[in-house]
Design a protein around this motif. Structure first.
Motif, PDB file in Angstrom:
ATOM      1  N   TYR A  21      -8.403 -25.355   1.877  1.00 19.41           N
ATOM      2  CA  TYR A  21      -8.544 -26.543   2.715  1.00 19.41           C
ATOM      3  C   TYR A  21      -7.884 -27.784   2.102  1.00 19.41           C
ATOM      4  N   PHE A  22      -7.967 -27.943   0.801  1.00 16.55           N
ATOM      5  CA  PHE A  22      -7.458 -29.160   0.154  1.00 16.55           C
ATOM      6  C   PHE A  22      -5.999 -29.048  -0.257  1.00 16.55           C
ATOM      7  N   GLY A  23      -5.288 -28.074   0.277  1.00 21.24           N
ATOM      8  CA  GLY A  23      -3.858 -27.915   0.035  1.00 21.24           C
ATOM      9  C   GLY A  23      -3.496 -26.463  -0.157  1.00 21.24           C
ATOM     10  N   GLY A  24      -2.386 -26.054   0.458  1.00 24.50           N
ATOM     11  CA  GLY A  24      -1.926 -24.686   0.336  1.00 24.50           C
ATOM     12  C   GLY A  24      -0.994 -24.331   1.465  1.00 24.50           C
ATOM     13  N   TRP A  25      -0.758 -23.044   1.617  1.00 26.92           N
ATOM     14  CA  TRP A  25       0.091 -22.557   2.705  1.00 26.92           C
ATOM     15  C   TRP A  25      -0.423 -21.213   3.179  1.00 26.92           C
ATOM     16  N   VAL A  26      -0.048 -20.868   4.409  1.00 25.81           N
ATOM     17  CA  VAL A  26      -0.508 -19.618   5.001  1.00 25.81           C
ATOM     18  C   VAL A  26       0.512 -19.109   6.011  1.00 25.81           C
ATOM     19  N   LEU A  27       0.667 -17.795   6.035  1.00 27.96           N
ATOM     20  CA  LEU A  27       1.433 -17.099   7.061  1.00 27.96           C
ATOM     21  C   LEU A  27       0.409 -16.286   7.840  1.00 27.96           C
ATOM     22  N   TYR A  28       0.295 -16.546   9.145  1.00 21.84           N
ATOM     23  CA  TYR A  28      -0.733 -15.887   9.946  1.00 21.84           C
ATOM     24  C   TYR A  28      -0.239 -15.667  11.367  1.00 21.84           C
ATOM     25  N   MET A  29      -1.019 -14.915  12.130  1.00 21.79           N
ATOM     26  CA  MET A  29      -0.730 -14.723  13.545  1.00 21.79           C
ATOM     27  C   MET A  29      -1.915 -15.202  14.368  1.00 21.79           C
ATOM     28  N   LYS A  30      -1.598 -15.780  15.523  1.00 22.53           N
ATOM     29  CA  LYS A  30      -2.625 -16.195  16.475  1.00 22.53           C
ATOM     30  C   LYS A  30      -2.100 -15.863  17.864  1.00 22.53           C
ATOM     31  N   GLU A  31      -2.875 -15.067  18.609  1.00 24.59           N
ATOM     32  CA  GLU A  31      -2.485 -14.632  19.944  1.00 24.59           C
ATOM     33  C   GLU A  31      -1.085 -14.026  19.945  1.00 24.59           C
ATOM     34  N   GLY A  32      -0.787 -13.252  18.894  1.00 28.97           N
ATOM     35  CA  GLY A  32       0.478 -12.527  18.795  1.00 28.97           C
ATOM     36  C   GLY A  32       1.660 -13.318  18.279  1.00 28.97           C
ATOM     37  N   LYS A  33       1.493 -14.627  18.101  1.00 30.25           N
ATOM     38  CA  LYS A  33       2.581 -15.477  17.606  1.00 30.25           C
ATOM     39  C   LYS A  33       2.448 -15.650  16.093  1.00 30.25           C
ATOM     40  N   VAL A  34       3.595 -15.708  15.411  1.00 28.18           N
ATOM     41  CA  VAL A  34       3.617 -15.875  13.955  1.00 28.18           C
ATOM     42  C   VAL A  34       3.658 -17.366  13.632  1.00 28.18           C
ATOM     43  N   HIS A  35       2.806 -17.774  12.693  1.00 34.35           N
ATOM     44  CA  HIS A  35       2.731 -19.175  12.263  1.00 34.35           C
ATOM     45  C   HIS A  35       2.882 -19.265  10.746  1.00 34.35           C
ATOM     46  N   HIS A  36       3.480 -20.343  10.293  1.00 32.15           N
ATOM     47  CA  HIS A  36       3.411 -20.737   8.891  1.00 32.15           C
ATOM     48  C   HIS A  36       2.884 -22.164   8.895  1.00 32.15           C
ATOM     49  N   GLU A  37       1.841 -22.403   8.112  1.00 30.41           N
ATOM     50  CA  GLU A  37       1.321 -23.765   7.999  1.00 30.41           C
ATOM     51  C   GLU A  37       1.331 -24.183   6.545  1.00 30.41           C
ATOM     52  N   TYR A  38       1.827 -25.393   6.312  1.00 32.19           N
ATOM     53  CA  TYR A  38       1.784 -26.009   4.991  1.00 32.19           C
ATOM     54  C   TYR A  38       0.783 -27.153   5.066  1.00 32.19           C
ATOM     55  N   ASN A  39      -0.177 -27.138   4.169  1.00 36.51           N
ATOM     56  CA  ASN A  39      -1.261 -28.109   4.140  1.00 36.51           C
ATOM     57  C   ASN A  39      -1.084 -28.980   2.898  1.00 36.51           C
ATOM     58  N   TRP A  40      -0.744 -30.255   3.114  1.00 29.98           N
ATOM     59  CA  TRP A  40      -0.532 -31.193   2.011  1.00 29.98           C
ATOM     60  C   TRP A  40      -1.822 -31.985   1.799  1.00 29.98           C
ATOM     61  N   PHE A  41      -2.622 -31.545   0.815  1.00 29.17           N
ATOM     62  CA  PHE A  41      -3.860 -32.219   0.392  1.00 29.17           C
ATOM     63  C   PHE A  41      -4.850 -32.472   1.531  1.00 29.17           C
ATOM     64  N   ALA A  42      -4.827 -31.674   2.590  1.00 32.96           N
ATOM     65  CA  ALA A  42      -5.689 -31.839   3.765  1.00 32.96           C
ATOM     66  C   ALA A  42      -5.429 -33.164   4.484  1.00 32.96           C
ATOM     67  N   LEU A  43      -4.308 -33.811   4.165  1.00 30.98           N
ATOM     68  CA  LEU A  43      -3.953 -35.081   4.802  1.00 30.98           C
ATOM     69  C   LEU A  43      -2.829 -34.929   5.810  1.00 30.98           C
ATOM     70  N   GLU A  44      -1.939 -33.999   5.558  1.00 25.09           N
ATOM     71  CA  GLU A  44      -0.786 -33.794   6.432  1.00 25.09           C
ATOM     72  C   GLU A  44      -0.502 -32.297   6.519  1.00 25.09           C
ATOM     73  N   ARG A  45      -0.348 -31.809   7.734  1.00 16.94           N
ATOM     74  CA  ARG A  45      -0.110 -30.385   7.948  1.00 16.94           C
ATOM     75  C   ARG A  45       1.160 -30.195   8.765  1.00 16.94           C
ATOM     76  N   THR A  46       1.928 -29.187   8.384  1.00 22.36           N
ATOM     77  CA  THR A  46       3.130 -28.822   9.127  1.00 22.36           C
ATOM     78  C   THR A  46       2.968 -27.373   9.569  1.00 22.36           C
ATOM     79  N   ASN A  47       3.017 -27.147  10.879  1.00 20.84           N
ATOM     80  CA  ASN A  47       2.846 -25.805  11.420  1.00 20.84           C
ATOM     81  C   ASN A  47       4.101 -25.429  12.199  1.00 20.84           C
ATOM     82  N   VAL A  48       4.728 -24.348  11.784  1.00 17.87           N
ATOM     83  CA  VAL A  48       5.910 -23.799  12.457  1.00 17.87           C
ATOM     84  C   VAL A  48       5.489 -22.479  13.068  1.00 17.87           C
ATOM     85  N   ALA A  49       5.781 -22.274  14.360  1.00 15.99           N
ATOM     86  CA  ALA A  49       5.327 -21.068  15.050  1.00 15.99           C
ATOM     87  C   ALA A  49       6.421 -20.497  15.940  1.00 15.99           C
TER      88      ALA A  49
END
Length: 139
Positions: A21-49
């Motif tokens: 939660y306080f920072g990291g990255w994840v590659l996941y799927m939601k409803e069949g779509k692929v997502h990558h999310e970068y979490n910058w210190f829980a202050l700013e998030r970038t999600n590419v899907a």
């Protein structure tokens, strides 16, 4: 790079995650779509899907981050490739320099502690397809 087997267009869950939660990255799927999310210190998030859900069957997902500069904390291009074809692209404005967390590591098939993304539930994010193999290349 993740080699996966998708059972249907509703496949979801975490393929690989680092930190929480306080920072990291994840590659996941939601409803069949692929997502990558970068979490910058829980202050700013970038999600590419990807815009489309994956069809049932085996797929190779490649995520690539290309830094803007060769220095800690820089942003960069975020690209998802599916079966050799670019499927989504975005830009992460900045990254956490040096480390994410002293108490959360990397997980495959689940985000086992606090969730990197608010797009899935903590404790209920196991990948519903089959992960054949995940390879990390840090060149």
């Amino acid at each position: 790079t993740a080699e996966i087997d998708v059972k249907d267009a509703k496949t979801g869950g975490v393929i690989i995650s680092q930190a929480g939660y306080f920072g990291g990255w994840v590659l996941y799927m939601k409803e069949g779509k692929v997502h990558h999310e970068y979490n910058w210190f829980a202050l700013e998030r970038t999600n590419v899907a990807t815009p489309m859900a994956l069809a049932a069957g085996k797929h190779t997902i490649m995520y690539e981050f290309i830094p803007d500069e060769a220095k800690p904390g820089t942003g960069g291009k975020s690209t998802i490739t599916i079966d050799g074809k670019k499927a989504a692209e975005g830009h992460i404005p900045k990254t956490q320099a040096y480390l994410f967390s002293a108490d959360e590591g990397a997980d495959v098939g689940v985000d086992g502690e606090t969730s990197v993304s608010s797009d899935y539930k903590q404790g209920d994010n196991k990948f519903s397809g089959n992960i054949i193999k995940v390879t990390i290349d840090t060149k």
